[in-house]
Write a protein that holds these residues in place. Structure first.
Motif, short mmCIF file in Angstrom:
data_model
loop_
_atom_site.label_atom_id
_atom_site.label_comp_id
_atom_site.label_asym_id
_atom_site.label_seq_id
_atom_site.Cartn_x
_atom_site.Cartn_y
_atom_site.Cartn_z
N GLN A 55 40.31 29.42 33.41
CA GLN A 55 40.10 30.64 32.62
C GLN A 55 40.99 31.76 33.14
OE1 GLN A 55 36.22 32.34 33.27
NE2 GLN A 55 36.08 33.06 31.17
N LYS A 56 41.51 32.58 32.22
CA LYS A 56 42.34 33.72 32.59
C LYS A 56 41.48 34.97 32.63
CE LYS A 56 47.01 35.42 31.51
NZ LYS A 56 48.10 35.35 30.51
N VAL A 57 41.51 35.70 33.75
CA VAL A 57 40.65 36.87 33.91
C VAL A 57 41.43 38.03 34.51
CG1 VAL A 57 38.51 35.53 34.15
CG2 VAL A 57 39.87 36.09 36.18
N LEU A 58 40.87 39.22 34.28
CA LEU A 58 41.42 40.45 34.85
C LEU A 58 40.35 41.03 35.78
CD1 LEU A 58 43.78 42.57 34.71
CD2 LEU A 58 42.38 43.77 33.01
N LEU A 59 40.67 41.14 37.05
CA LEU A 59 39.75 41.70 38.04
C LEU A 59 40.21 43.10 38.42
CD1 LEU A 59 39.26 38.69 40.51
CD2 LEU A 59 37.91 39.27 38.50
N SER A 60 39.27 44.03 38.55
CA SER A 60 39.58 45.39 38.96
C SER A 60 38.64 45.80 40.08
CB SER A 60 39.43 46.37 37.79
OG SER A 60 40.33 46.05 36.74
N GLY A 61 39.21 46.29 41.15
CA GLY A 61 38.40 46.71 42.29
C GLY A 61 39.28 47.03 43.48
N LYS A 62 38.65 47.21 44.65
CA LYS A 62 39.35 47.46 45.89
C LYS A 62 39.31 46.19 46.73
CE LYS A 62 38.40 52.44 46.01
NZ LYS A 62 37.81 53.56 46.79
N ALA A 63 40.46 45.82 47.26
CA ALA A 63 40.56 44.57 48.01
C ALA A 63 40.72 44.85 49.51
CB ALA A 63 41.75 43.75 47.51
N ARG A 64 40.32 43.84 50.28
CA ARG A 64 40.53 43.91 51.73
C ARG A 64 40.94 42.53 52.21
NH1 ARG A 64 36.28 41.97 54.90
NH2 ARG A 64 34.48 41.22 53.70
#
Length: 294
Positions: free
Chosen positions: A121-130
């Motif tokens: 599945q193709k998805v768009l994730l938005s957030g802060k990464a570490r």
């Protein structure tokens, strides 16, 4: 004798009522699905506004991620796992692949998130990464599914439309672009150019494409302002017409105020009226004395 432009104008207006099934890429089956959204003509589609936007202005590749900065990453689900961690707690992990890079999305105590993902599945994730163990990780990111055949334009706001079963965002976006490309030039402007300039409003033929596919937040704000202004203008115009109809067509019993009545009312106030208050009272009493509704 009518000029060539005058002969074309009615034809152009009729083009806006072209059934959507004749748009390239639509057809009878797709038009039946659009009808469930009350979209039957090109005009209906052009004024079927997005309910939201996917913000791709911060779209980044995995190798461009900066720790602690809010970003959006587009990728393909490579792996989904969910497990308990004891005492009724759970962890859902989703591995997202983007070319040679990987990012892991994690949700704590939200076991239902596992059912939202499928491998491929193709998805768009938005957030802060570490960084965690040498791999980028996002905790509780926002997730939006993306149609697999669609290439998302980085740096833009992508419209999100209301849908019905059988329709995808990709199809509605593609049809809307086709309608804008072919028919936006036939739209009639309701405001004179001088009025648009005086009130800093976008012309309709620029505002409509910009509302559907804005390049940034400023363009979206400008387009929204144009349509909000127009809606309020029409509302005020309708109220003014109704008021004028009442003045002309409906009779009311005059209620004149005499000096004796005025004196009795003023005695009820323990303070002296200001000039503005006296003017307001004079305007009200004048309206009440007329043989038409206030």
């Amino acid at each position: 004798m009518a000029t060539a432009s005058e002969r074309r104008e009615p034809v152009q207006k009729l083009e806006l009522f072209t059934p959507v099934q004749f748009l390239k890429g639509c057809g009878p089956e797709c038009s039946q699905l659009l009808a469930k959204l009350d979209i039957r003509t090109v005009s209906d589609l052009l004024f079927f506004f997005p309910r939201d936007y996917q913000d791709l202005t911060e779209l980044r590749s995995i190798d461009q991620i900066e720790e602690g900065r809010l970003v959006s990453v587009l990728g393909t689900v490579a792996e989904v796992d969910g497990r308990g961690s004891g005492f009724g707690r759970s962890i859902v992990g989703v591995l997202i692949q983007q070319g040679p890079g990987y990012l892991r999305a994690v949700w704590f105590n939200q076991p239902f998130m596992r059912d939202r993902f499928k491998v491929g599945q193709k998805v768009l994730l938005s957030g802060k990464a570490r960084l965690n163990g040498g791999r980028w990780e996002m905790t509780h990111p926002q997730v939006k599914q993306v149609d697999g055949e669609e290439n998302l334009p980085a740096g833009q706001l992508l419209p999100v439309y209301p849908l019905t079963d059988g329709l995808s965002q990709y199809h509605v976006r593609r049809l809307t672009r086709a309608a804008l490309d072919e028919f936006s030039g036939t739209l009639d402007e309701v405001f004179p150019q001088q009025y648009l300039s005086a009130h800093n409003l976008l012309p309709l033929r620029k505002a409509l494409p910009q509302l559907h596919f804005p390049g940034n937040q400023n363009e979206l704000s400008e387009a929204r302002r144009r349509f909000v202004y127009q809606e309020l203008f029409i509302m005020q115009l309708a109220l003014a017409v109704r008021q004028q109809e009442n003045v002309i067509g409906i009779a009311a019993r005059p209620l004149p105020i005499s000096s004796k009545i005025d004196a009795r009312i003023r005695r009820l106030f323990s303070f002296a009226l200001t000039g503005g208050q006296r003017q307001a009272i004079a305007e009200i009493t004048s309206d009440m004395a007329r043989p038409q509704p206030m």
